[in-house]
Design an enzyme around this catalytic site. Structure first.
Site, PDB file in Angstrom:
ATOM      1  CD  GLU A 132      -2.194   1.671   2.324  1.00 31.19           C
ATOM      2  OE1 GLU A 132      -1.791   2.850   2.171  1.00 31.19           O
ATOM      3  OE2 GLU A 132      -2.647   1.214   3.369  1.00 31.19           O
TER       4      GLU A 132
ATOM      5  CB  CYS B  81      -2.241   6.073   2.864  1.00 29.41           C
ATOM      6  SG  CYS B  81      -3.218   5.111   4.006  1.00 29.41           S
TER       7      CYS B  81
HETATM    8  P1  NAP Z   1       9.208   3.812   3.670  1.00 29.44           P
HETATM    9  O1  NAP Z   1      10.445   4.620   3.544  1.00 29.44           O
HETATM   10  O2  NAP Z   1       8.679   3.213   2.431  1.00 29.44           O
HETATM   11  O3  NAP Z   1       9.482   2.663   4.770  1.00 29.44           O
HETATM   12  C1  NAP Z   1       8.534   1.652   5.091  1.00 29.44           C
HETATM   13  C2  NAP Z   1       9.277   0.419   5.587  1.00 29.44           C
HETATM   14  O4  NAP Z   1       9.940  -0.219   4.492  1.00 29.44           O
HETATM   15  C3  NAP Z   1      10.378   0.719   6.592  1.00 29.44           C
HETATM   16  O5  NAP Z   1      10.490  -0.395   7.454  1.00 29.44           O
HETATM   17  C4  NAP Z   1      11.606   0.858   5.744  1.00 29.44           C
HETATM   18  O6  NAP Z   1      12.795   0.587   6.461  1.00 29.44           O
HETATM   19  C5  NAP Z   1      11.347  -0.194   4.685  1.00 29.44           C
HETATM   20  N1  NAP Z   1      11.909   0.125   3.371  1.00 29.44           N
HETATM   21  C6  NAP Z   1      11.786   1.296   2.693  1.00 29.44           C
HETATM   22  N2  NAP Z   1      12.405   1.208   1.494  1.00 29.44           N
HETATM   23  C7  NAP Z   1      12.910  -0.048   1.422  1.00 29.44           C
HETATM   24  C8  NAP Z   1      13.675  -0.737   0.449  1.00 29.44           C
HETATM   25  N3  NAP Z   1      14.037  -0.161  -0.704  1.00 29.44           N
HETATM   26  N4  NAP Z   1      14.047  -2.004   0.731  1.00 29.44           N
HETATM   27  C9  NAP Z   1      13.693  -2.589   1.896  1.00 29.44           C
HETATM   28  N5  NAP Z   1      12.993  -1.987   2.852  1.00 29.44           N
HETATM   29  C10 NAP Z   1      12.593  -0.736   2.626  1.00 29.44           C
HETATM   30  O7  NAP Z   1       8.057   4.660   4.313  1.00 29.44           O
HETATM   31  P2  NAP Z   1       8.046   5.554   5.619  1.00 29.44           P
HETATM   32  O8  NAP Z   1       9.333   5.489   6.363  1.00 29.44           O
HETATM   33  O9  NAP Z   1       6.858   5.159   6.335  1.00 29.44           O
HETATM   34  O10 NAP Z   1       7.800   7.007   5.088  1.00 29.44           O
HETATM   35  C11 NAP Z   1       8.519   7.571   4.035  1.00 29.44           C
HETATM   36  C12 NAP Z   1       7.557   8.040   2.972  1.00 29.44           C
HETATM   37  O11 NAP Z   1       6.620   7.012   2.661  1.00 29.44           O
HETATM   38  C13 NAP Z   1       6.679   9.211   3.367  1.00 29.44           C
HETATM   39  O12 NAP Z   1       7.312  10.427   3.183  1.00 29.44           O
HETATM   40  C14 NAP Z   1       5.475   9.024   2.478  1.00 29.44           C
HETATM   41  O13 NAP Z   1       5.691   9.610   1.236  1.00 29.44           O
HETATM   42  C15 NAP Z   1       5.357   7.550   2.307  1.00 29.44           C
HETATM   43  N6  NAP Z   1       4.316   6.883   3.109  1.00 29.44           N
HETATM   44  C16 NAP Z   1       3.157   6.588   2.521  1.00 29.44           C
HETATM   45  C17 NAP Z   1       2.171   5.941   3.218  1.00 29.44           C
HETATM   46  C18 NAP Z   1       0.905   5.584   2.572  1.00 29.44           C
HETATM   47  O14 NAP Z   1       0.128   4.869   3.182  1.00 29.44           O
HETATM   48  N7  NAP Z   1       0.646   6.038   1.366  1.00 29.44           N
HETATM   49  C19 NAP Z   1       2.356   5.570   4.542  1.00 29.44           C
HETATM   50  C20 NAP Z   1       3.580   5.877   5.144  1.00 29.44           C
HETATM   51  C21 NAP Z   1       4.542   6.518   4.387  1.00 29.44           C
HETATM   52  P3  NAP Z   1      13.363   1.650   7.522  1.00 29.44           P
HETATM   53  O15 NAP Z   1      12.517   1.495   8.772  1.00 29.44           O
HETATM   54  O16 NAP Z   1      14.783   1.199   7.764  1.00 29.44           O
HETATM   55  O17 NAP Z   1      13.272   3.012   6.920  1.00 29.44           O
END
Ligand code: NAP
Length: 528
Positions: A267, A304
């Protein structure tokens, strides 16, 4: 239940080691680190968790639905018995108020108990029975029966923005455990203390209900490698993820590139287009401006389902002035992580170079991870010429887009990417007049909302929290509501099996009295 945090992974019934690679949580309000230090799991620990999950696969799947239901209820009870310790820790790691987590805890426990009810009722397995017709001409018809069975161990990634409801024992974990699948969770680095507490609650339920050791593990990791290795691991058979498009897409590609590709439910990003039709603004402009402001800023806009694109008539000047002044009066809230803050600031800067920045709280020096809420404005023509304006900016901001003709709205709707939601504000007459807009939006979003805002997702059997890519990786699924369980199950067919060897759900006597399709007829009684 033990509530002292020790900062190591939970691997079956053991705790991980205090390894050299460490990280800490932060208090987003101040930007300061929060004790204790957390230790990344090692590759060996990942291997043990995966082996345990693989070993638990058959025995956990074989546990009677009522046993699994009692287990899920016990997880909810254990989470509740963590009391204020859990609420305070979640609040400290996110800078969101205690009341938010009282609500989120209630939702989390409700989801677990809802899936317990689903298991006890039993019909979710979609059982179908077609009896044999041995004397059918020209060929005999075999006895054919099918139902949904657990897919196998599931990897779950915690969401930064839902430390309880979409994290260790959140919707993905609850639906996977309900389906009969062991779960390995990757904790989010933003709220590891909350994760450890909930992990302890789940682990206790596993032991208390004599479930196999590998039913549940929680791995901490400072980097991405652990999560990627888990998605690639042959023991893992499906993945649940909530987060960024970048992270979700990377994991989708890993899942597809495996020697044995597996289903992954990510998601990711949605800008939740919101259409304010002329009659709505005329009749309820002030109420809509207030509701829109709440939807854009609640939880610091970190949902989201936040409305990120708002389409409104060209002459809606007083509505825009009203909304902008509310944005200007909003206290700058801290975002969840330094990374989310940096992405918000960069997204705002980029947008300010593309369209008019019509409202921003001007406070200069902001503490911790705080940011200024903002609003942008442009025209439909500019919007249609700038695809970048469809990018999600996570946080308290939105883009207002003025448009004139109905035909322009239809062009906009056709150009939209896949979304979790689309909202329309208007009258019933508007809905009839704009029926072609609704028809287009139905192809773009998982949930269509009339005269309401997209934030606030009801947990109920008919909810759909999904949508075409890039909102999710698989637009046929939902991450919220009882249908979420089917993501972690696959159809299995049994041909000519004797009654004694069939799962209970497919036996003629229907011992669980579930709803089934028997010889083409849907029925719910023990007679068929
Ligand atoms: P994220 O960076 O996508 O991280 C989510 C989880 O996945 C974390 O555990 C992260 O590890 C891991 N992860 C991220 N990229 C990865 C990769 N390439 N390979 C393996 N694991 C990976 O999301 P976030 O930290 O929640 O927030 C960052 C951005 O995500 C926000 O600025 C926003 O744009 C978006 N977001 C969207 C939603 C939605 O529902 N649409 C919800 C939350 C966030 P780490 O813990 O080590 O970072």
């Amino acid at each position: 239940m033990e509530t002292d945090l020790i900062g190591t992974s939970i691997i079956g019934f053991s705790r991980g080691g205090k390894t050299a690679e460490t990280f800490t949580a932060f208090d987003p309000a101040s930007g300061n680190t929060v004790e204790p230090v957390f230790h990344s799991a090692t590759n060996d620990e990942l291997e043990i968790a995966a082996k345990l999950a693989d070993e638990a696969r058959l025995s956990y799947a074989a546990a009677a639905p009522v046993k699994r239901a009692a287990f899920l209820r016990s997880i909810a009870d254990n989470i509740e018995s963590l009391g204020d310790t859990l609420i305070k820790r979640a609040s400290l790691e996110t800078a969101l108020p205690n009341a938010r987590f009282e609500g989120e805890r209630a939702r989390t426990c409700f989801q677990l108990r809802m899936f317990a009810d689903v298991l006890e009722e039993g019909s979710w397995v979609e059982a179908r029975i077609d009896h044999a017709i041995p004397d059918r001409q020209p060929l005999p018809k075999p006895d054919v029966r099918s139902m949904l069975r657990p897919i196998g161990p599931v990897a779950v990634f915690c969401a930064s923005n839902f430390p309880l409801a979409y994290s260790v024992a959140g919707g993905d974990t609850a639906s996977a455990l309900a389906a009969g699948c062991p779960v390995i969770v990757i904790g989010h680095t933003a709220h590891p203390g909350t994760a450890e507490l909930v992990g302890i609650a789940v682990s206790k339920a596993v032991r208390d209900h004599q479930m196999p050791e590998g039913t549940f593990s929680l791995l901490f990791s400072a980097g991405y490698e652990m999560g990627q290795a888990l998605v690639r691991h042959s023991a893992i058979k499906a993945v649940g993820f909530t987060g960024s498009r970048k992270g979700g897409r990377a994991l989708m590609d890993f899942a597809a590139a495996r020697p044995e590709p597996i289903p992954i439910y990510t998601e990711m990003s949605s800008v939740n287009p919101t259409f304010l039709l002329p009659n709505a603004i005329k009749e309820r402009g002030n109420d809509i401006a207030k509701g829109l402001h709440a939807s854009v800023t609640t939880g610091a806009g970190q949902f989201c389902t936040k409305p990120g694109l708002v389409f409104l008539p060209n002459d809606a000047d007083s509505f825009v002035a009203n909304f902008n002044s509310q944005i200007e009066q909003t206290t700058p809230p801290p975002l969840l992580t330094g990374g989310i803050r940096a992405a918000y600031v960069a997204g705002n800067l980029k947008r300010a170079g593309e369209v008019d920045n019509t409202a921003a709280n001007e406070e200069a020096q902001l503490p911790g991870f705080a940011v200024n809420p903002s609003a942008f404005e442009t025209t439909a023509i500019e919007y249609l010429n700038m695809p970048d304006l469809n990018e999600e900016i996570f946080g308290p901001t939105t883009l207002l887009i003025r448009s004139g003709e109905k035909e322009e709205l239809l062009r906009i709707a056709r150009a939209l990417e896949g979304q979790l939601t689309a909202s329309v504000h208007g009258t019933e007459e508007d809905l009839a007049e704009y029926a072609d807009l609704i028809a287009i939006l139905e192809t773009k979003a998982g949930r269509l909302i009339f005269n309401g805002f997209s934030t606030g997702v009801e947990v109920c059997p008919s909810m759909v929290h999904g949508g075409p890519y890039p909102a999710t990786s698989d637009g046929r699924s939902t991450a919220v509501g009882s249908r979420a369980i089917t993501r972690f199950a696959r159809l299995v067919c049994y041909q000519n099996f004797p009654q004694s060897a069939l799962p209970n759900e497919l036996k003629d006597e229907n011992p669980q009295n579930i709803r089934r399709m028997v010889d083409g007829q849907v029925c719910q009684n023990r007679e068929r």
